[in-house]
Design a protein around this motif. Structure first.
Motif, PDB file in Angstrom:
ATOM      1  N   ARG A   1       0.828  -1.222   0.000  1.00 22.47           N
ATOM      2  CA  ARG A   1       0.000   0.000   0.000  1.00 22.47           C
ATOM      3  C   ARG A   1       0.858   1.266   0.000  1.00 22.47           C
ATOM      4  N   ASP A   2       2.019   1.208   0.655  1.00 25.93           N
ATOM      5  CA  ASP A   2       2.945   2.358   0.681  1.00 25.93           C
ATOM      6  C   ASP A   2       4.353   1.817   0.530  1.00 25.93           C
ATOM      7  N   VAL A   3       5.188   2.538  -0.210  1.00 26.82           N
ATOM      8  CA  VAL A   3       6.586   2.110  -0.362  1.00 26.82           C
ATOM      9  C   VAL A   3       7.454   3.337  -0.603  1.00 26.82           C
ATOM     10  N   ARG A   4       8.597   3.358   0.089  1.00 30.69           N
ATOM     11  CA  ARG A   4       9.558   4.458  -0.107  1.00 30.69           C
ATOM     12  C   ARG A   4      10.953   3.834  -0.138  1.00 30.69           C
ATOM     13  N   ILE A   5      11.703   4.136  -1.185  1.00 30.00           N
ATOM     14  CA  ILE A   5      13.016   3.507  -1.351  1.00 30.00           C
ATOM     15  C   ILE A   5      14.024   4.565  -1.801  1.00 30.00           C
ATOM     16  N   ALA A   6      15.218   4.532  -1.203  1.00 28.06           N
ATOM     17  CA  ALA A   6      16.327   5.375  -1.714  1.00 28.06           C
ATOM     18  C   ALA A   6      17.601   4.538  -1.710  1.00 28.06           C
ATOM     19  N   PHE A   7      18.500   4.862  -2.664  1.00 23.85           N
ATOM     20  CA  PHE A   7      19.791   4.183  -2.776  1.00 23.85           C
ATOM     21  C   PHE A   7      20.905   5.146  -2.360  1.00 23.85           C
ATOM     22  N   GLY A   8      21.951   4.593  -1.764  1.00 22.13           N
ATOM     23  CA  GLY A   8      23.181   5.362  -1.518  1.00 22.13           C
ATOM     24  C   GLY A   8      24.343   4.741  -2.276  1.00 22.13           C
ATOM     25  N   GLY A   9      25.362   5.544  -2.523  1.00 20.94           N
ATOM     26  CA  GLY A   9      26.592   5.051  -3.149  1.00 20.94           C
ATOM     27  C   GLY A   9      26.492   4.863  -4.646  1.00 20.94           C
ATOM     28  N   VAL A  10      25.391   5.303  -5.257  1.00 22.79           N
ATOM     29  CA  VAL A  10      25.233   5.042  -6.694  1.00 22.79           C
ATOM     30  C   VAL A  10      25.137   6.312  -7.537  1.00 22.79           C
ATOM     31  N   ALA A  11      25.018   7.476  -6.901  1.00 21.53           N
ATOM     32  CA  ALA A  11      24.786   8.709  -7.666  1.00 21.53           C
ATOM     33  C   ALA A  11      25.366   9.916  -6.924  1.00 21.53           C
TER      34      ALA A  11
END
Ligand SMILES: Cc1cc2nc3c(=O)[nH]c(=O)nc-3n(C[C@H](O)[C@H](O)[C@H](O)COP(=O)(O)OP(=O)(O)OC[C@H]3O[C@@H](n4cnc5c(N)ncnc54)[C@H](O)[C@@H]3O)c2cc1C
Ligand code: SF4
Length: 326
Positions: free
Chosen positions: A256-266
């Motif tokens: 129902r809800d999703v939040r995702i972030a990446f580190g080390g890639v940009a």
């Protein structure tokens, strides 16, 4: 080190006035990044404005559930705060995965957001670097790229942002509160850091005469689970090769809800919007997690030397999402 003047700020508005009146001034908080750069002559301010004793050091929860974190709250204090441990475990884990206990005892919330890249060429004055010396070239392109970007890189700079905390704040949709000559303004963390584009010397949208005074977290999402997973060369005291901050809320068998972030890639903490869209409404299965990784990483481009990052971030995302639903 090049000589500089030193002033201790007495309050935030007067620090902003001093910043505005002195184009060669820089703010000093915990000093764990800036002092290294002074010693290396990567930073050569004429004036240091020490804000470390300003009373921007509390964590307050408001009536609507918003949590306001003062810019001078130390990373270790923030990670240990009950409101953060209970409501934002992703943020507590990200903070505790950063640096060492001694560094976390000094490092501040504002300083962590504004720490600069660990690209080796950025810190080496004998090499060209567009971020340190605009127009001089990028030594990493065609050079040592193990830590560099696979998403959103530019032909002028392929550096990555080193913060763990900022990755969690990006996933959480936190807000930076900046005080400038015209008062306060609010900047969503996902829009605070910049891609390098053709101005790699600008890491963020903060103006030279603005001071970060706080970071605000939105109220906890009831029923959501979150975590932060960091992959690095050793278990402590190492920057992320890649990392994932993720929050999920499942209802009636679907996401129902999703939040995702990446580190080390940009060049900035990377909000994984493609993966989020792919997961919304889906059943939380391994197949859905793999499809989300595919959706996000179709635009990834490796450099000779960092090809390993694409399968690594893919596996790290899938493993993080599996951990959240198990
Ligand atoms: C050996 C080592 C390992 C590390 N490992 C990690 C890691 O694994 N993960 C991680 O996330 N970090 C890591 N760090 C980085 C560390 O987290 C940062 O150095 C720290 O968070 C910076 O905070 P500070 O308060 O010391 O900032 P400072 O060094 O005082 O300042 C950093 C920058 O922010 C500016 N600034 C500071 N506060 C404000 C403000 N309120 N408003 C406007 N400008 C401001 C300063 O002018 C300066 O440009 C490591 C550092 C070292 C030295
Ligand atoms: S990647 Fe960016 S920081 Fe590193 S050398 Fe190139 S321009 Fe400088």
């Amino acid at each position: 080190m090049i000589p500089f003047r030193y002033e201790r700020a007495t309050d935030a508005p007067s620090a902003v006035v001093t910043l505005r009146e002195n184009p060669g001034a820089k703010v000093l908080a915990g000093g764990t990044n800036l002092v290294d750069h002074l010693k290396l002559c990567v930073a050569t301010p004429e004036l240091l404005i020490d804000i470390s004793r300003l009373p921007l050091d509390t964590v307050d929860t408001w009536g609507d559930g918003t949590v306001r974190i003062g810019a001078n709250v130390r990373n270790s204090d923030l990670a240990a705060h009950p409101a953060i441990r209970r409501g934002y475990p992703m943020l507590a884990r990200a903070l505790l995965s950063g640096a060492s206990p001694q560094l976390r005892n000094l490092a501040t919330t504002g300083g962590n957001l504004l720490q600069r890249t660990r690209c080796v060429y950025f810190q080496d004055l004998s090499t060209p670097c567009n971020k340190r010396n605009p127009g001089s070239g990028c030594s990493a392109i065609g050079g040592y790229t193990r830590y560099h970007a696979i998403l959103g890189a530019s032909e002028h700079c392929v550096a990555t942002h080193p913060s763990d905390m900022a990755v969690a704040l990006t996933a959480l949709d936190a807000t930076v509160v900046a005080l400038g000559p015209n008062g306060e303004r609010r900047i969503p963390v996902p829009e605070f850091h910049r891609l390098a584009g053709d101005e790699p010397d600008r890491d963020t949208v903060l103006e030279r005469d603005e001071l970060i005074v706080a970071v605000e977290l939105p109220p906890v999402v009831p029923g959501a689970v979150s975590t932060y997973r960091k992959v690095r060369d050793r278990a402590s005291y190492a920057f992320a090769l890649v990392s994932v901050a993720a929050e999920l809320r499942i209802g009636d068998g679907t996401i129902r809800d999703v939040r995702i972030a990446f580190g080390g890639v940009a060049h900035k903490p990377w909000r994984a919007v493609g993966a989020e869209h792919s997961l919304l409404g889906a059943e939380p299965t391994l197949r859905a997690f793999s499809a989300a990784a595919d959706a996000e990483l179709s635009a990834a481009r490796a450099l000779p030397g960092n090809e390993y990052k694409i399968p690594l971030i893919r596996r790290t995302l899938v493993a993080t999402l599996r951990e959240l639903v198990e």
